[in-house]
Design an enzyme around this catalytic site. Structure first.
Site, PDB file in Angstrom:
ATOM      1  N   ASP A 168      53.465  35.645 106.271  1.00 38.16           N
ATOM      2  CA  ASP A 168      53.002  35.924 107.579  1.00 38.16           C
ATOM      3  C   ASP A 168      53.927  35.188 108.522  1.00 38.16           C
ATOM      4  OD1 ASP A 168      51.877  35.964 110.182  1.00 38.16           O
ATOM      5  OD2 ASP A 168      49.826  34.900 109.357  1.00 38.16           O
ATOM      6  N   LYS A 171      59.557  34.809 117.564  1.00 36.93           N
ATOM      7  CA  LYS A 171      58.963  35.909 117.290  1.00 36.93           C
ATOM      8  C   LYS A 171      58.993  36.851 118.593  1.00 36.93           C
ATOM      9  CE  LYS A 171      55.319  37.910 114.874  1.00 36.93           C
ATOM     10  NZ  LYS A 171      54.215  37.757 113.896  1.00 36.93           N
ATOM     11  N   GLU A 223      50.634  43.385 110.108  1.00 37.09           N
ATOM     12  CA  GLU A 223      49.659  42.228 109.989  1.00 37.09           C
ATOM     13  C   GLU A 223      48.238  42.631 109.729  1.00 37.09           C
ATOM     14  OE1 GLU A 223      50.955  39.895 113.260  1.00 37.09           O
ATOM     15  OE2 GLU A 223      52.926  39.521 112.336  1.00 37.09           O
ATOM     16  N   ASP A 273      43.597  41.456 115.927  1.00 41.85           N
ATOM     17  CA  ASP A 273      44.324  40.287 115.749  1.00 41.85           C
ATOM     18  C   ASP A 273      44.928  39.690 116.933  1.00 41.85           C
ATOM     19  OD1 ASP A 273      46.446  38.840 115.013  1.00 41.85           O
ATOM     20  OD2 ASP A 273      47.618  40.332 113.687  1.00 41.85           O
TER      21      ASP A 273
END
Ligand code: AMP
Length: 622
Positions: free
Chosen positions: A10, A74, A151, A173
């Site tokens: 992850d 990211k 994810e 999420d």
């Protein structure tokens, strides 16, 4: 055998986690500092190619070496953002690769053998460029990237791994930088994503920024010093803001004390001392948290469900620890979220399970069906976006469609690949452009250009165009060249909704124009090839209709164009009838049943006129 194991990673905005299936269940791998999560921070101690710190030590360097320390990369994946380190420009994927290298090293140490294969997760809402960049980061780090997994899908995999009942679940999420909402149907080993939505620039970091602004505003009021101009001070403020935010998830008041933060007049040291209570915090955070609502509603709508149909809500990401976020979830889904999953680890566990499936380390049948988050298409004549693959289509998938040229002897077609929800090409995001050249001279509409879109299991797109006649083919793998500006995806989606009606009109008007243009061409062609079969009165009526049609085509009144098209179609049907009758009597005379030469082509072309997909917009003649 164990060396063939595939780790699950992850790669988070704030923290990263690595796991592996061992003894049939996922296990979190500890890093060399003993932690289960590793901060996604890289600090270049000695230039771009020298020593780097990654993880916890790098996080501490945010304050001591802010210029050469990078967090939240990211958020920049797939864009043309670059970090400048001592004369070198570093791409987001190079920096992310440093994080992955540390995870790889730590895993090798923990497991006692080399690790070379990985499954890496990305937000479901990542576009093509962002996915490709993530894959590249893995490759730079020395991994063979076996799969890019969404994810939320990974989270569902981990959650539903040991369950057997049929359920519809929503994975909410909300991490440091991104927000995804995904709805899945889970039953006996089949995990099927039915819809997904989100915001690639919405996360806990946005809340930290607001708290930091609030602190700075008060500092400016008290001391007339703006801390934004001091990089090191700002890093301390941000760190304190995040800490206060996290404390407020379990307490009602957070004290923030930052001594020696700046210097005032006469070099007098200035300290920051504030307290923030929960109500104040919620007021500050609400403008960020309000943005969670629309994507959730859209995901439920796109899944053709009602909120009552959702059996469970799973929370993923550190920001779901905020009590206010849980309240929002309860309001949106009419139920309290599940408490059994660890929001920090569930994604890596799911990635490890996916790795276990791919490496046959699990003795269970699990099938994962994921979807593509945004509609993909190409630009066709008149600036129209023609859909190739609709959003929320299951992946892997492919779609092939035939297109043609817009002008006589057109030597090339340009393929403009688009991602987005709008009807007109310009309003969508360009993923790439390429040209298919060397098309042999032919009347417009004749060449058959086969365009294929193929999305692999990683959600990465390949587009090709081939000329059926010559077999010539061009293809592109869409790579990380497009730069998505902040909030572009969400902005585009919101715009699409707001402009739906207007888009439809523009599309219809462009379609009418294209239809009129190609009908004029077809009618003139049929007329010139069948001169002798058409009676004079029909000929003059159709010529009249042609003249009017050409005039309408020059102008920009869509209503006129539509009228002219109807009129021309009607007249052309009359000549079609006349030609047909003339041919019928001819063949009755000949009585050999043969069809006169040339007709087949005309027939074929006639059926092409009402084709809803106009030809690919190519270079105009000459
Ligand atoms: P992730 O991207 O899932 O690692 O989530 C990281 C984000 O969660 C960061 O913005 C953190 O500040 C935030 N976070 C972590 N723990 C908490 C907490 N207890 N309360 C509020 N936010 C948190």
């Amino acid at each position: 055998m164990s060396e063939g194991k595939i780790v699950g990673i992850d790669l988070g905005t704030t923290n990263s986690v690595i796991a592996v299936v061992s003894g049939g269940v996922p296990e979190i791998i500890h890093n060399s500092e003993g932690g289960r999560t590793t901060p996604s921070v890289v600090s270049y101690v000695a230039g771009a190619d020298g020593e780097v710190l990654v993880g916890e030590p790098a996080r501490r360097a945010m304050v001591t070496n802010p210029e050469k320390t990078f967090a939240h990369v990211k958020r920049e994946m797939g864009t043309d953002w670059r970090a400048h380190v001592e004369g070198r420009d570093l791409t987001p994927q190079e920096i992310a690769a440093r994080i992955l290298m540390k995870l790889k090293r730590d895993a090798e140490e923990y497991l006692g053998h080399p690790v070379s294969r990985a499954v890496i997760t990305v937000p479901a809402y990542f576009n093509d460029a962002q996915r490709t960049a993530t894959k590249e980061a893995g490759e730079i780090a020395g991994f063979s990237v076996e799969r890019i997994v969404n994810e939320p899908t990974a989270a569902a995999l981990s959650y539903g791994f040991e369950k057997s009942e049929e359920e519809t679940i929503a994975v909410f999420d909300f991490g440091g930088g991104t927000f995804d909402i995904t709805i899945l149907e889970v039953s006996e080993g089949l995990f099927e994503v039915v819809s997904t939505n989100g915001d690639t620039h919405l996360g806990g970091k946005d809340i930290d920024d607001l708290v930091a602004d609030w602190l700075n505003d008060s500092f400016v009021r008290d001391h007339n010093v703006d801390l934004r101009e001091d990089k090191a001070a700002w890093a301390r403020i941000l760190e304190a803001s995040e800490k206060a935010k996290m404390e407020l998830s379990t307490t009602n008041k957070a004290d923030i004390a930052l001594p020696y933060l700046a210097q005032g007049e006469d070099n007098k040291p200035l300290h920051l001392q504030k307290s923030l209570n929960k109500a104040q915090f919620e007021k500050i955070a609400d403008s960020v948290l309000d943005r969670l609502v629309v994507p959730c509603k859209e995901a439920i709508k796109d899944a053709n469900l009602d909120k009552k149909d959702i059996d469970k809500v799973i929370l993923v990401g550190g920001s779901t620890r905020i009590p206010r976020v849980r309240e929002i979830v309860e309001r949106l889904f009419g139920q309290a979220p599940q408490k059994t999953v660890n929001p920090d680890e569930v994604v890596a566990e799911g990635a490890a399970i996916q790795g276990g499936i791919l490496s046959n380390d699990l003795d269970r049948d699990i099938v994962l069906v994921d979807v593509t988050p945004l509609t993909l298409g190409i630009e066709t004549m008149g600036g129209i976006r023609t859909v190739m693959i609709k959003r929320n289509s299951s992946i892997p998938t492919e779609h092939t469609e035939m297109f043609s040229t817009a002008a006589n002897n057109q030597p090339q077609v340009d393929v403009h690949v688009l991602q987005g929800e709008r009807d007109m090409a310009v309003d969508n995001t360009t993923l790439g452009k390429f040209s298919l050249m060397g098309i042999p001279p032919a009347p417009r509409g004749m060449p058959q250009i086969e365009v294929s879109f193929k999305i692999d299991a990683n959600g990465i797109l390949n587009v090709s165009a081939a000329d059926k006649k010559t077999g010539k083919k061009q293809e592109i793998k869409i790579t990380a060249t497009t730069s998505l500006s902040k909030e572009e995806v969400e902005k585009k989606k919101a715009e699409a909704e707001a402009h739906a009606e207007e888009d439809k009109k523009r599309r219809e008007s462009a379609e009418t124009h294209n239809n009129l243009d190609s009908t004029i061409y077809q009618v003139e062609k049929v007329l010139s090839e069948n001169e002798e079969k058409v009676p004079e009165d029909a000929k003059s009526a159709v010529n009249d209709a042609l003249a009017k049609a050409k005039e309408a085509l020059e102008g920009d009144d869509p209503k006129e164009k539509k009228k002219a098209l109807e009129n021309l179609t009607e007249e052309s049907m009359k000549i079609g009838q006349a030609i047909y009758e003339a041919e019928a009597s001819e063949s009755a005379e000949a009585d050999d049943g043969s069809v006169p030469e040339g007709d087949e082509i005309i027939e074929g072309e006639d059926t092409e006129v009402p084709d809803p997909d106009p030809p690919v917009k190519g270079d105009e003649e000459g």
